[in-house]
Design a protein around this motif. Structure first.
Motif, PDB file in Angstrom:
ATOM      1  N   ALA A 195     -18.788  71.830  23.834  1.00 54.63           N
ATOM      2  CA  ALA A 195     -19.789  70.764  23.807  1.00 54.63           C
ATOM      3  C   ALA A 195     -20.924  71.075  24.778  1.00 54.63           C
ATOM      4  O   ALA A 195     -22.064  70.647  24.579  1.00 54.63           O
ATOM      5  CB  ALA A 195     -19.144  69.428  24.152  1.00 54.63           C
ATOM      6  N   SER A 196     -20.618  71.801  25.820  1.00 57.52           N
ATOM      7  CA  SER A 196     -21.649  72.328  26.722  1.00 57.52           C
ATOM      8  C   SER A 196     -22.042  73.688  26.136  1.00 57.52           C
ATOM      9  O   SER A 196     -21.364  74.698  26.363  1.00 57.52           O
ATOM     10  CB  SER A 196     -21.057  72.469  28.128  1.00 57.52           C
ATOM     11  OG  SER A 196     -22.009  73.064  28.972  1.00 57.52           O
ATOM     12  N   TYR A 197     -23.080  73.703  25.303  1.00 61.32           N
ATOM     13  CA  TYR A 197     -23.339  74.819  24.391  1.00 61.32           C
ATOM     14  C   TYR A 197     -23.387  76.199  25.063  1.00 61.32           C
ATOM     15  O   TYR A 197     -22.989  77.196  24.473  1.00 61.32           O
ATOM     16  CB  TYR A 197     -24.657  74.609  23.633  1.00 61.32           C
ATOM     17  CG  TYR A 197     -24.694  73.422  22.716  1.00 61.32           C
ATOM     18  CD1 TYR A 197     -23.530  72.739  22.340  1.00 61.32           C
ATOM     19  CD2 TYR A 197     -25.912  72.950  22.220  1.00 61.32           C
ATOM     20  CE1 TYR A 197     -23.573  71.648  21.505  1.00 61.32           C
ATOM     21  CE2 TYR A 197     -25.963  71.855  21.385  1.00 61.32           C
ATOM     22  CZ  TYR A 197     -24.794  71.199  21.018  1.00 61.32           C
ATOM     23  OH  TYR A 197     -24.847  70.118  20.195  1.00 61.32           O
ATOM     24  N   GLY A 198     -23.870  76.226  26.281  1.00 62.73           N
ATOM     25  CA  GLY A 198     -24.011  77.513  26.965  1.00 62.73           C
ATOM     26  C   GLY A 198     -22.677  78.186  27.249  1.00 62.73           C
ATOM     27  O   GLY A 198     -22.641  79.362  27.604  1.00 62.73           O
ATOM     28  N   LEU A 199     -21.601  77.459  27.096  1.00 66.73           N
ATOM     29  CA  LEU A 199     -20.269  78.033  27.354  1.00 66.73           C
ATOM     30  C   LEU A 199     -19.660  78.688  26.118  1.00 66.73           C
ATOM     31  O   LEU A 199     -18.560  79.240  26.191  1.00 66.73           O
ATOM     32  CB  LEU A 199     -19.326  76.946  27.877  1.00 66.73           C
ATOM     33  CG  LEU A 199     -19.772  76.262  29.165  1.00 66.73           C
ATOM     34  CD1 LEU A 199     -18.731  75.252  29.598  1.00 66.73           C
ATOM     35  CD2 LEU A 199     -20.014  77.280  30.264  1.00 66.73           C
ATOM     36  N   CYS A 200     -20.359  78.627  24.978  1.00 64.12           N
ATOM     37  CA  CYS A 200     -19.826  79.252  23.765  1.00 64.12           C
ATOM     38  C   CYS A 200     -19.642  80.750  24.011  1.00 64.12           C
ATOM     39  O   CYS A 200     -20.456  81.369  24.695  1.00 64.12           O
ATOM     40  CB  CYS A 200     -20.810  79.082  22.602  1.00 64.12           C
ATOM     41  SG  CYS A 200     -21.031  77.346  22.122  1.00 64.12           S
ATOM     42  N   CYS A 201     -18.582  81.304  23.451  1.00 64.52           N
ATOM     43  CA  CYS A 201     -18.396  82.756  23.581  1.00 64.52           C
ATOM     44  C   CYS A 201     -18.197  83.381  22.199  1.00 64.52           C
ATOM     45  O   CYS A 201     -17.459  82.849  21.365  1.00 64.52           O
ATOM     46  CB  CYS A 201     -17.244  83.104  24.521  1.00 64.52           C
ATOM     47  SG  CYS A 201     -17.262  84.881  24.945  1.00 64.52           S
ATOM     48  N   CYS A 202     -18.868  84.491  21.986  1.00 65.10           N
ATOM     49  CA  CYS A 202     -18.863  85.177  20.694  1.00 65.10           C
ATOM     50  C   CYS A 202     -17.512  85.821  20.375  1.00 65.10           C
ATOM     51  O   CYS A 202     -16.758  86.202  21.283  1.00 65.10           O
ATOM     52  CB  CYS A 202     -19.907  86.281  20.699  1.00 65.10           C
ATOM     53  SG  CYS A 202     -21.593  85.707  20.860  1.00 65.10           S
ATOM     54  N   GLY A 203     -17.292  86.026  19.092  1.00 66.19           N
ATOM     55  CA  GLY A 203     -16.080  86.678  18.627  1.00 66.19           C
ATOM     56  C   GLY A 203     -15.913  88.089  19.166  1.00 66.19           C
ATOM     57  O   GLY A 203     -14.798  88.488  19.538  1.00 66.19           O
ATOM     58  N   GLU A 204     -16.996  88.839  19.212  1.00 68.56           N
ATOM     59  CA  GLU A 204     -16.911  90.237  19.665  1.00 68.56           C
ATOM     60  C   GLU A 204     -16.434  90.296  21.112  1.00 68.56           C
ATOM     61  O   GLU A 204     -15.562  91.090  21.473  1.00 68.56           O
ATOM     62  CB  GLU A 204     -18.275  90.934  19.589  1.00 68.56           C
ATOM     63  CG  GLU A 204     -18.890  90.990  18.205  1.00 68.56           C
ATOM     64  CD  GLU A 204     -19.821  89.828  17.935  1.00 68.56           C
ATOM     65  OE1 GLU A 204     -19.425  88.665  18.157  1.00 68.56           O
ATOM     66  OE2 GLU A 204     -20.944  90.081  17.498  1.00 68.56           O
ATOM     67  N   ARG A 205     -17.065  89.479  21.963  1.00 74.10           N
ATOM     68  CA  ARG A 205     -16.660  89.512  23.372  1.00 74.10           C
ATOM     69  C   ARG A 205     -15.230  89.012  23.533  1.00 74.10           C
ATOM     70  O   ARG A 205     -14.456  89.555  24.337  1.00 74.10           O
ATOM     71  CB  ARG A 205     -17.615  88.696  24.235  1.00 74.10           C
ATOM     72  CG  ARG A 205     -18.740  89.555  24.776  1.00 74.10           C
ATOM     73  CD  ARG A 205     -19.728  88.751  25.564  1.00 74.10           C
ATOM     74  NE  ARG A 205     -20.513  87.910  24.676  1.00 74.10           N
ATOM     75  CZ  ARG A 205     -21.127  86.789  25.041  1.00 74.10           C
ATOM     76  NH1 ARG A 205     -20.997  86.345  26.268  1.00 74.10           N
ATOM     77  NH2 ARG A 205     -21.846  86.112  24.176  1.00 74.10           N
ATOM     78  N   ASN A 206     -14.824  88.008  22.769  1.00 77.02           N
ATOM     79  CA  ASN A 206     -13.445  87.524  22.907  1.00 77.02           C
ATOM     80  C   ASN A 206     -12.439  88.600  22.483  1.00 77.02           C
ATOM     81  O   ASN A 206     -11.364  88.705  23.076  1.00 77.02           O
ATOM     82  CB  ASN A 206     -13.254  86.213  22.145  1.00 77.02           C
ATOM     83  CG  ASN A 206     -13.809  85.038  22.943  1.00 77.02           C
ATOM     84  OD1 ASN A 206     -13.817  85.061  24.170  1.00 77.02           O
ATOM     85  ND2 ASN A 206     -14.271  84.010  22.261  1.00 77.02           N
ATOM     86  N   ALA A 207     -12.789  89.391  21.475  1.00 82.08           N
ATOM     87  CA  ALA A 207     -11.882  90.481  21.061  1.00 82.08           C
ATOM     88  C   ALA A 207     -11.794  91.543  22.160  1.00 82.08           C
ATOM     89  O   ALA A 207     -10.699  91.995  22.519  1.00 82.08           O
ATOM     90  CB  ALA A 207     -12.380  91.106  19.757  1.00 82.08           C
TER      91      ALA A 207
END
Ligand code: THU
Length: 135
Positions: A56-68
């Protein structure tokens, strides 16, 4: 960069693609409704998946590539040879700049961009991040 269809790809690429598609199912993306899946292969052939996870705090979203990549590195892996990223796009999805920089950190040299239709674009790190930052 090489364009090809999933049916024409090597078995190793097909395996990585299917892992990315499967992990995309876990995407938590209630804000963008844009689900991304990724998978990285280690030098020993092990595969780690990741998906985008939003907040909900948009800046904290993390991409799929980085999570992998972070899943692999967090499990003790340092030798990462290939990454595949997929989304439901008309052309193969292109990674954001932050993810390209993280791919560069771990020298991931084969990067496969894809979509759910099975269109692929096979790139090198230099294709995606020419003249990148490094210490
Ligand atoms: N996203 C990724 O997962 N990878 C990218 O390379 C670009 C964007 C995610 C972040 C956010 O959850 C959604 O896609 C829309 O930007």
């Amino acid at each position: 960069m090489q364009d090809l269809r999933i049916e024409a790809a090597s078995l190793a690429v097909q395996e990585l693609y299917h892992a990315a598609v499967a992990t995309r199912e876990n995407s938590y993306s209630p804000y963008s409704h844009f689900a991304v899946g990724a998978a990285v292969r280690t030098a020993a052939g092990k595969i780690y998946g990741g998906c985008n996870i939003e907040n909900a705090s948009y800046g904290l979203c993390c991409c799929g590539e980085r999570n992998a990549i972070f899943a692999a590195v967090g499990a003790g892996e340092r030798q990462l040879t290939a990454l595949c990223v997929v989304a439901d796009t008309s052309a193969p999805v292109s990674p954001c700049g932050a993810c390209r920089q993280v791919m560069s950190e771990f020298n991931i040299n084969e990067i496969i961009l894809g979509n759910l239709k099975g269109d692929l674009k096979i790139c090198t790190l230099a294709d995606l991040l020419p003249y990148g930052f490094a210490l």
